[in-house]
Design a protein around this motif. Structure first.
Motif, mmCIF file in Angstrom:
data_model
loop_
_atom_site.group_PDB
_atom_site.id
_atom_site.type_symbol
_atom_site.label_atom_id
_atom_site.label_comp_id
_atom_site.label_asym_id
_atom_site.label_seq_id
_atom_site.Cartn_x
_atom_site.Cartn_y
_atom_site.Cartn_z
ATOM 1 N N ASN A 163 24.895 13.666 31.029
ATOM 2 C CA ASN A 163 25.130 12.776 32.151
ATOM 3 C C ASN A 163 25.836 13.565 33.153
ATOM 4 O O ASN A 163 26.558 14.458 33.410
ATOM 5 N N THR A 164 25.866 12.547 34.374
ATOM 6 C CA THR A 164 26.526 12.983 35.395
ATOM 7 C C THR A 164 28.008 13.087 35.514
ATOM 8 O O THR A 164 28.632 13.996 36.152
ATOM 9 N N CYS A 188 19.332 10.794 33.449
ATOM 10 C CA CYS A 188 20.149 10.639 34.759
ATOM 11 C C CYS A 188 19.560 11.397 35.944
ATOM 12 O O CYS A 188 20.303 11.312 37.064
ATOM 13 N N LEU A 242 20.946 18.004 33.934
ATOM 14 C CA LEU A 242 21.174 16.687 33.620
ATOM 15 C C LEU A 242 19.825 16.058 32.764
ATOM 16 O O LEU A 242 18.884 16.543 32.853
ATOM 17 N N ASP A 243 20.355 15.141 31.754
ATOM 18 C CA ASP A 243 19.330 14.787 30.876
ATOM 19 C C ASP A 243 18.166 13.636 31.957
ATOM 20 O O ASP A 243 18.678 13.350 32.949
#
Length: 324
Positions: free
Chosen positions: A268-269, A255, A251-252
């Motif tokens: 993203n999630t 996030c 994830l980034d």
């Protein structure tokens, strides 16, 4: 199953981690109280009749940057309280109706003898494998996947690896160090995983060598999208027994800030959950969510992401058993 186990109404008692009447089903309990097992499953060491054991491995001395993932299992369990009252929304079944899931607790090892930790993990997972129990592991740094894979290999042979991460974790190493960036290099070299049937997704750090793994890096996934990635995973793995390893730094950092080696430009999630749902029907014999580091988290968003991904992995595994 007991009708009370399916009722979302206010329960007559709490601490379902100890007082649960049936191992099946989802049931509401105040999210702000009670014993915090994963998804309010029963805490027990009894493996009789168990399909999946949730196990914590609070080890973080193989990390190369920020430590703190020893607190990951506890944080993921706590975050999962907000998910435990109902089935995951995107599935048409409750995986906890189909699977007998327990929270086994954490693997014990002596932190003063770090060289013995891999043996301690491997020995414990041999018990799960020997009893036919599928492990869902909460890490801990990513090195822990290596002794787990060793134990699974003893029963299933060479495994397919489905690996979500910002890092390849296949950097060449000739010494066999305990390191969370080299363990999949060793797993491939030793035949524990079959690189020709394995796939790595989301990488955004440089490694000139693939060692035979199919690598769908961050640029590929951003350009081609989730559906194309799911199709590539399923084609690569086929019907082989597979292990799913999800490093939260896939994830980034926006996030998932609570991790030891965050890398920008990630996912993203929503994208992560879609990818996990795309694994439905595969022969998943083990799975982990690793590298959640609560000291660097904000408002528990990383722990909640980890708990949600783990819940989706349970559903993906349960999808193979529609008649239960």
């Amino acid at each position: 199953m007991s009708p009370s186990e399916k009722s979302p109404a206010t329960p007559s008692h709490v601490d379902l981690a100890f007082t649960r009447e049936s191992p099946y089903g989802s049931r509401a309990e105040p999210t702000y109280s009670g014993a915090l097992s994963f998804l309010r499953r029963r805490y027990t060491k009894d493996l009789d009749g168990v399909d999946v054991a949730v196990i914590g491995v609070p080890f973080d001395t193989a990390t190369t940057n920020r430590p703190g993932t020893r607190f990951g299992p506890r944080a993921i369990r706590a975050a999962s309280a907000s998910l435990a009252w109902c089935q995951p929304y995107a599935w048409d079944f409750d995986p906890l109706d189909r699977l007998h899931v327990i929270d086994w607790g954490d693997v014990f090892f002596d932190h003063g003898e770090p060289a013995k930790v891999p043996d301690a993990i491997r020995a414990q997972y041999r018990e799960f494998v020997g009893r036919g129990v599928v492990p869902l592991t909460l890490g801990g740094d990513h090195y822990i996947s290596y002794p787990i894979l060793q134990a699974l290999h003893e029963r299933h042979g060479s495994l397919s690896l489905i690996h979500f991460d910002a890092h390849s974790d296949t950097w060449r190493d000739g010494t066999g160090r305990i390191d969370h960036g080299t363990m999949f290099f060793h797993a491939a070299q030793q035949g524990i995983v079959d690189a020709a049937r394995s796939i790595q997704v989301g990488m955004r750090t440089f490694n000139a060598e693939t060692h035979g793994f199919q690598v769908l890096d961050a640029r590929w996934l951003h350009q081609q999208g989730v559906d194309a990635c799911i199709a590539a995973i399923r084609e690569r793995v086929g019907s082989s027994a597979c292990y799913v390893s999800f490093d939260i730094d896939f994830l980034d950092p926006a996030c998932a800030p609570g991790t030891g080696t965050p890398v920008v430009g990630g996912f993203n999630t929503h994208e992560a959950l879609r990818l996990i749902r795309g694994l439905a029907g595969l022969d998943i014999v083990g799975m982990d969510v690793v590298e959640v580091s609560p000291p660097y988290d904000s408002a528990d968003i990383t722990a909640l992401a980890g708990a949600s991904i783990a819940q989706e992995l349970l559903a993906a595994h349960a999808s193979r058993f529609p008649d239960r």
